[in-house]
Design a protein around this motif. Structure first.
Motif, PDB file in Angstrom:
ATOM      1  N   GLY A   3       0.827  -1.198   0.000  1.00  0.00           N
ATOM      2  CA  GLY A   3       0.000   0.000   0.000  1.00  0.00           C
ATOM      3  C   GLY A   3       0.859   1.243   0.000  1.00  0.00           C
ATOM      4  N   ASP A   4       0.247   2.354   0.388  1.00  0.00           N
ATOM      5  CA  ASP A   4       0.986   3.617   0.334  1.00  0.00           C
ATOM      6  C   ASP A   4       1.115   4.278   1.707  1.00  0.00           C
ATOM      7  OD1 ASP A   4      -1.623   4.369   0.671  1.00  0.00           O
ATOM      8  OD2 ASP A   4      -1.680   5.791  -0.980  1.00  0.00           O
ATOM      9  N   SER A   5       1.110   3.472   2.766  1.00  0.00           N
ATOM     10  CA  SER A   5       1.319   4.018   4.108  1.00  0.00           C
ATOM     11  C   SER A   5       2.765   4.479   4.239  1.00  0.00           C
ATOM     12  CB  SER A   5       1.017   2.953   5.161  1.00  0.00           C
ATOM     13  OG  SER A   5       2.021   1.958   5.147  1.00  0.00           O
ATOM     14  N   PRO A   6       3.053   5.370   5.193  1.00  0.00           N
ATOM     15  CA  PRO A   6       4.444   5.798   5.388  1.00  0.00           C
ATOM     16  C   PRO A   6       5.392   4.620   5.636  1.00  0.00           C
ATOM     17  CG  PRO A   6       2.983   7.262   6.560  1.00  0.00           C
ATOM     18  CD  PRO A   6       2.133   6.122   6.055  1.00  0.00           C
ATOM     19  N   GLY A   7       4.956   3.623   6.410  1.00  0.00           N
ATOM     20  CA  GLY A   7       5.801   2.468   6.692  1.00  0.00           C
ATOM     21  C   GLY A   7       6.097   1.645   5.460  1.00  0.00           C
ATOM     22  N   SER A   8       5.072   1.355   4.662  1.00  0.00           N
ATOM     23  CA  SER A   8       5.299   0.538   3.465  1.00  0.00           C
ATOM     24  C   SER A   8       6.104   1.297   2.419  1.00  0.00           C
ATOM     25  CB  SER A   8       3.974   0.027   2.884  1.00  0.00           C
ATOM     26  OG  SER A   8       3.157   1.095   2.466  1.00  0.00           O
ATOM     27  N   THR A   9       5.905   2.604   2.334  1.00  0.00           N
ATOM     28  CA  THR A   9       6.698   3.416   1.402  1.00  0.00           C
ATOM     29  C   THR A   9       8.164   3.432   1.834  1.00  0.00           C
ATOM     30  OG1 THR A   9       4.767   4.773   0.888  1.00  0.00           O
ATOM     31  CG2 THR A   9       6.926   5.701   0.335  1.00  0.00           C
ATOM     32  N   ALA A  10       8.409   3.551   3.143  1.00  0.00           N
ATOM     33  CA  ALA A  10       9.779   3.517   3.668  1.00  0.00           C
ATOM     34  C   ALA A  10      10.422   2.164   3.398  1.00  0.00           C
ATOM     35  CB  ALA A  10       9.778   3.821   5.161  1.00  0.00           C
ATOM     36  N   MET A  11       9.667   1.088   3.591  1.00  0.00           N
ATOM     37  CA  MET A  11      10.189  -0.253   3.345  1.00  0.00           C
ATOM     38  C   MET A  11      10.559  -0.428   1.878  1.00  0.00           C
ATOM     39  SD  MET A  11       8.398  -3.891   4.088  1.00  0.00           S
ATOM     40  CE  MET A  11       9.145  -5.419   3.547  1.00  0.00           C
ATOM     41  N   LYS A  12       9.714   0.024   0.991  1.00  0.00           N
ATOM     42  CA  LYS A  12       9.996  -0.083  -0.446  1.00  0.00           C
ATOM     43  C   LYS A  12      11.292   0.651  -0.789  1.00  0.00           C
ATOM     44  CE  LYS A  12       8.135   0.958  -5.006  1.00  0.00           C
ATOM     45  NZ  LYS A  12       7.027   1.540  -5.773  1.00  0.00           N
ATOM     46  N   TYR A  13      11.452   1.861  -0.279  1.00  0.00           N
ATOM     47  CA  TYR A  13      12.669   2.640  -0.538  1.00  0.00           C
ATOM     48  C   TYR A  13      13.897   1.899   0.003  1.00  0.00           C
ATOM     49  CZ  TYR A  13      16.035   6.416  -0.609  1.00  0.00           C
ATOM     50  OH  TYR A  13      17.163   7.169  -0.844  1.00  0.00           O
ATOM     51  N   TYR A  14      13.808   1.406   1.231  1.00  0.00           N
ATOM     52  CA  TYR A  14      14.920   0.704   1.866  1.00  0.00           C
ATOM     53  C   TYR A  14      15.288  -0.559   1.103  1.00  0.00           C
ATOM     54  CZ  TYR A  14      17.317  -2.307   5.221  1.00  0.00           C
ATOM     55  OH  TYR A  14      18.201  -3.156   5.826  1.00  0.00           O
ATOM     56  N   CYS A  15      14.305  -1.386   0.785  1.00  0.00           N
ATOM     57  CA  CYS A  15      14.576  -2.653   0.105  1.00  0.00           C
ATOM     58  C   CYS A  15      15.184  -2.419  -1.277  1.00  0.00           C
ATOM     59  CB  CYS A  15      13.310  -3.502   0.021  1.00  0.00           C
ATOM     60  SG  CYS A  15      12.726  -4.062   1.653  1.00  0.00           S
ATOM     61  N   GLN A  16      14.742  -1.368  -1.959  1.00  0.00           N
ATOM     62  CA  GLN A  16      15.339  -1.029  -3.248  1.00  0.00           C
ATOM     63  C   GLN A  16      16.757  -0.491  -3.062  1.00  0.00           C
ATOM     64  OE1 GLN A  16      12.473   1.642  -5.038  1.00  0.00           O
ATOM     65  NE2 GLN A  16      11.278  -0.048  -5.875  1.00  0.00           N
ATOM     66  N   ALA A  17      16.964   0.301  -2.011  1.00  0.00           N
ATOM     67  CA  ALA A  17      18.281   0.903  -1.769  1.00  0.00           C
ATOM     68  C   ALA A  17      19.349  -0.147  -1.480  1.00  0.00           C
ATOM     69  CB  ALA A  17      18.205   1.905  -0.615  1.00  0.00           C
ATOM     70  N   ILE A  18      18.956  -1.251  -0.843  1.00  0.00           N
ATOM     71  CA  ILE A  18      19.938  -2.303  -0.540  1.00  0.00           C
ATOM     72  C   ILE A  18      19.942  -3.389  -1.614  1.00  0.00           C
ATOM     73  CG2 ILE A  18      19.851  -1.854   1.953  1.00  0.00           C
ATOM     74  CD1 ILE A  18      18.199  -4.533   2.162  1.00  0.00           C
ATOM     75  N   ASN A  19      19.188  -3.161  -2.692  1.00  0.00           N
ATOM     76  CA  ASN A  19      19.087  -4.111  -3.810  1.00  0.00           C
ATOM     77  C   ASN A  19      18.637  -5.499  -3.362  1.00  0.00           C
ATOM     78  OD1 ASN A  19      19.883  -2.355  -5.943  1.00  0.00           O
ATOM     79  ND2 ASN A  19      21.982  -2.493  -5.171  1.00  0.00           N
ATOM     80  N   ALA A  20      17.626  -5.509  -2.473  1.00  0.00           N
ATOM     81  CA  ALA A  20      17.078  -6.790  -2.033  1.00  0.00           C
ATOM     82  C   ALA A  20      16.410  -7.498  -3.205  1.00  0.00           C
ATOM     83  CB  ALA A  20      16.069  -6.554  -0.900  1.00  0.00           C
ATOM     84  N   ARG A  21      16.512  -8.814  -3.222  1.00  0.00           N
ATOM     85  CA  ARG A  21      15.933  -9.616  -4.289  1.00  0.00           C
ATOM     86  C   ARG A  21      14.434  -9.320  -4.415  1.00  0.00           C
ATOM     87  NH1 ARG A  21      17.479 -15.692  -4.960  1.00  0.00           N
ATOM     88  NH2 ARG A  21      18.945 -14.840  -3.494  1.00  0.00           N
ATOM     89  N   GLY A  22      13.993  -9.060  -5.637  1.00  0.00           N
ATOM     90  CA  GLY A  22      12.599  -8.790  -5.909  1.00  0.00           C
ATOM     91  C   GLY A  22      12.177  -7.347  -5.702  1.00  0.00           C
ATOM     92  N   TRP A  23      13.106  -6.484  -5.245  1.00  0.00           N
ATOM     93  CA  TRP A  23      12.774  -5.089  -4.951  1.00  0.00           C
ATOM     94  C   TRP A  23      13.474  -4.106  -5.873  1.00  0.00           C
ATOM     95  CZ3 TRP A  23       9.160  -3.564  -1.398  1.00  0.00           C
ATOM     96  CH2 TRP A  23       8.694  -4.544  -0.540  1.00  0.00           C
ATOM     97  N   GLN A  24      14.100  -4.580  -6.943  1.00  0.00           N
ATOM     98  CA  GLN A  24      14.808  -3.676  -7.830  1.00  0.00           C
ATOM     99  C   GLN A  24      13.821  -2.699  -8.441  1.00  0.00           C
ATOM    100  OE1 GLN A  24      15.346  -7.022  -7.797  1.00  0.00           O
ATOM    101  NE2 GLN A  24      17.322  -6.865  -6.778  1.00  0.00           N
ATOM    102  N   GLN A  25      14.298  -1.478  -8.631  1.00  0.00           N
ATOM    103  CA  GLN A  25      13.453  -0.437  -9.200  1.00  0.00           C
ATOM    104  C   GLN A  25      13.109  -0.768 -10.643  1.00  0.00           C
ATOM    105  OE1 GLN A  25      15.383   3.336  -8.745  1.00  0.00           O
ATOM    106  NE2 GLN A  25      14.695   3.559  -6.644  1.00  0.00           N
ATOM    107  N   GLN A  26      11.878  -0.445 -11.012  1.00  0.00           N
ATOM    108  CA  GLN A  26      11.430  -0.640 -12.389  1.00  0.00           C
ATOM    109  C   GLN A  26      11.990   0.506 -13.234  1.00  0.00           C
ATOM    110  OE1 GLN A  26       9.787  -3.471 -12.943  1.00  0.00           O
ATOM    111  NE2 GLN A  26       9.865  -3.838 -10.747  1.00  0.00           N
ATOM    112  N   GLN A  27      12.481   0.188 -14.407  1.00  0.00           N
ATOM    113  CA  GLN A  27      13.042   1.213 -15.304  1.00  0.00           C
ATOM    114  C   GLN A  27      11.948   1.881 -16.089  1.00  0.00           C
ATOM    115  OE1 GLN A  27      16.190   2.137 -15.270  1.00  0.00           O
ATOM    116  NE2 GLN A  27      16.685   0.625 -13.734  1.00  0.00           N
TER     117      GLN A  27
END
Length: 135
Positions: free
Chosen positions: A111-135
């Motif tokens: 969803g778009d809660s502050p927590g889930s948005t923060a998690m998405k940013y963090y997981c993408q920032a550490i290049n976690a599997r399945g969280w890579q940014q879409q081009q």
């Protein structure tokens, strides 16, 4: 020791109270707002660092009235799960911690809660599997 801790807390609150422009756009990222339009800001410089008593956390801040709210979240990128593990409230005027509470409550990681948005940013920032940014 107490003076050292107090100085650290006061310094942290002063730094957090400065505008995003003064700190650079990279330190704090707005991850949502409350119903009054007050922003929740992710501290991108401390993501994943260990916090005494709370473990590895993401810190989200909200500055409201004369208070600073600090929410600590634990994100499990691989499991796509998110927990609020604690929060603190500080007086913006004095920098003193007013309260601290340890929790262990799972919250939605989607969803778009502050927590889930923060998690998405963090997981993408550490290049976690399945969280890579879409081009």
């Amino acid at each position: 020791m107490l003076v050292k801790r107090l100085c650290a807390v006061v310094s942290a609150v002063i730094v957090l109270s400065l505008s995003t422009v003064a700190q650079g756009a990279e330190q704090f990222l707005i991850v949502g707002t409350d119903s009054d339009g007050v922003a929740f800001k992710l501290d991108t410089q401390t993501m994943g660092e260990k916090e005494r008593k709370f473990g590895e956390v993401l810190k989200i801040y909200q500055f409201k009235d004369d208070l600073t709210f600090e929410y600590m979240l634990h994100a499990s990128c691989g499991d796509e799960r998110l927990w609020i593990v604690g929060h603190r409230i500080y007086s913006k005027r004095t920098g003193r911690k007013i309260s601290e509470k340890k929790e262990d409550k799972e919250i939605p990681a989607t969803g778009d809660s502050p927590g889930s948005t923060a998690m998405k940013y963090y997981c993408q920032a550490i290049n976690a599997r399945g969280w890579q940014q879409q081009q």
